[in-house]
Design an enzyme around this catalytic site. Structure first.
Site, mmCIF file in Angstrom:
data_model
loop_
_atom_site.group_PDB
_atom_site.id
_atom_site.type_symbol
_atom_site.label_atom_id
_atom_site.label_comp_id
_atom_site.label_asym_id
_atom_site.label_seq_id
_atom_site.Cartn_x
_atom_site.Cartn_y
_atom_site.Cartn_z
ATOM 1 N N LYS A 114 -7.106 -10.037 -5.685
ATOM 2 C CA LYS A 114 -5.889 -10.605 -5.080
ATOM 3 C C LYS A 114 -5.539 -11.959 -5.696
ATOM 4 C CE LYS A 114 -7.652 -10.469 -0.931
ATOM 5 N NZ LYS A 114 -8.931 -9.836 -1.284
ATOM 6 N N ASP A 165 -6.326 -16.768 0.102
ATOM 7 C CA ASP A 165 -7.512 -16.445 0.904
ATOM 8 C C ASP A 165 -7.189 -16.230 2.383
ATOM 9 O OD1 ASP A 165 -10.385 -15.970 1.023
ATOM 10 O OD2 ASP A 165 -10.432 -17.780 2.240
ATOM 11 N N ARG A 213 4.560 9.064 -4.714
ATOM 12 C CA ARG A 213 5.024 8.917 -6.086
ATOM 13 C C ARG A 213 6.519 8.669 -6.172
ATOM 14 N NH1 ARG A 213 2.156 13.142 -10.074
ATOM 15 N NH2 ARG A 213 3.071 11.637 -11.509
#
Length: 313
Positions: free
Chosen positions: A158, A176, A242
């Protein structure tokens, strides 16, 4: 969060007229009290946790009362220990207010703003500071105006993704831990804990100050959250969307936020995928849905109503 009178003074540029001992009085309610019936002597429903705002109307009403009655009404209110009283710019403050405030440890504050804008300013400030909050593990980035919360298990990348996005000119809000409150129905605001502001942790590198590294434009204090992007390791058994016709959502407080799951595989540029997801979601907000346009075109083609493609001569 504990909000004290001294924080209110500092953030809203107010002047303290009473003793400094009231600086540590705690404000517990985001609502304001504009005393009307209270000044008429009815205190049955008075909320002592609220800050009191006195503007021109309240001031002129008090002036209609004889001094002894006026003083008694004010003392009756102060005996209930409200945290403080704020006077707007055009209101004259009688000496008895200061005397009674010091006796009952109530802060007397003076603003440089007129009553109506002051009321709105106070409510927005108190609501942002005292509204219920929650914290989520993740990184919040402003991608072309889209507050994008990147979540996922620890170690999935991340912060590295956020660092790459910042390098591309996007803006960090928090790394965080993201503190979130609901500013209004449907409006979620995310920010960083004070101690984490401007910093991002990258495994193998350590703590990075994005302002020192990329400039002041690389960080902002808060942002409305419009999209949640969850990063997860690729699962063979999982059927990933998709087309993207239907967008999942996640509920935070009472607000549903669009959520997209991006599977992680070696070789995939995660920053580019997150950036693309944010821009695609922004287009949806603007009324354009690429997946819907494509499926509609395919459906028209299959029915024989679609536009024929030009053939080469």
């Amino acid at each position: 969060m504990k909000l004290k009178i001294k924080h209110l003074i500092q953030d809203l540029d107010l002047e303290l007229l009473s003793d400094k001992k009231a600086l540590n009085r705690e404000i517990k309610s985001e609502m304001l009290s504009r005393p009307g019936v209270e000044l008429a002597g009815f205190l049955d429903f008075f909320d002592s946790d609220r800050m009191i705002l006195i503007g021109s109307k309240e001031h002129h009403f008090m002036k209609l009362l004889p001094y002894d009655i006026r003083r008694q009404r004010i003392e009756d209110i102060f005996m209930k220990k409200p945290p403080g009283v704020i006077f707007s710019i055009n209101v004259e403050i009688e000496e008895m207010f200061l005397e009674l405030a010091n006796r009952y440890d109530v802060a007397i504050l003076k603003s440089k703003v007129r009553t109506t804008p002051l009321s709105g300013q106070l409510y927005q400030y108190l609501h942002s500071k005292l509204a219920p909050r929650t914290s989520l593990h993740g990184v919040l980035v402003d991608i072309h105006g889209m507050g994008t919360l990147i979540t996922g298990k620890s170690g999935i990348g991340k912060s590295e993704t956020a660092l790459e996005l910042i390098k591309r000119g996007h803006i960090l809000i928090s790394d965080d831990r993201v503190d979130i409150f609901e500013a209004a129905p449907g409006v979620l605001i995310g920010s960083a804990p004070k101690i984490l502001e401007k910093f991002i942790e990258v495994r193998g590198i350590g703590i990075v100050d994005v302002v020192s590294m990329f400039g002041a434009g690389a960080y902002r204090e808060n942002k409305k959250i419009k999209l949640v992007v969850e990063l997860e390791h690729w699962k063979k058994a999982k059927d990933y969307d998709r087309l993207g016709i239907e967008t999942d959502t996640i509920k935070i407080f009472n607000t549903d936020v669009a959520k997209i799951t991006i599977p992680i595989l070696p070789g995939r540029n995660i920053a580019t995928l997150v950036e693309s997801a944010a821009m695609n979601q922004k287009l949806k907000f603007l009324g354009y849905n690429a997946a819907f346009e494509l499926t509609q075109a395919v459906a028209l083609k299959a029915s024989g109503l679609g536009r024929e493609e030009d053939e080469d001569d």
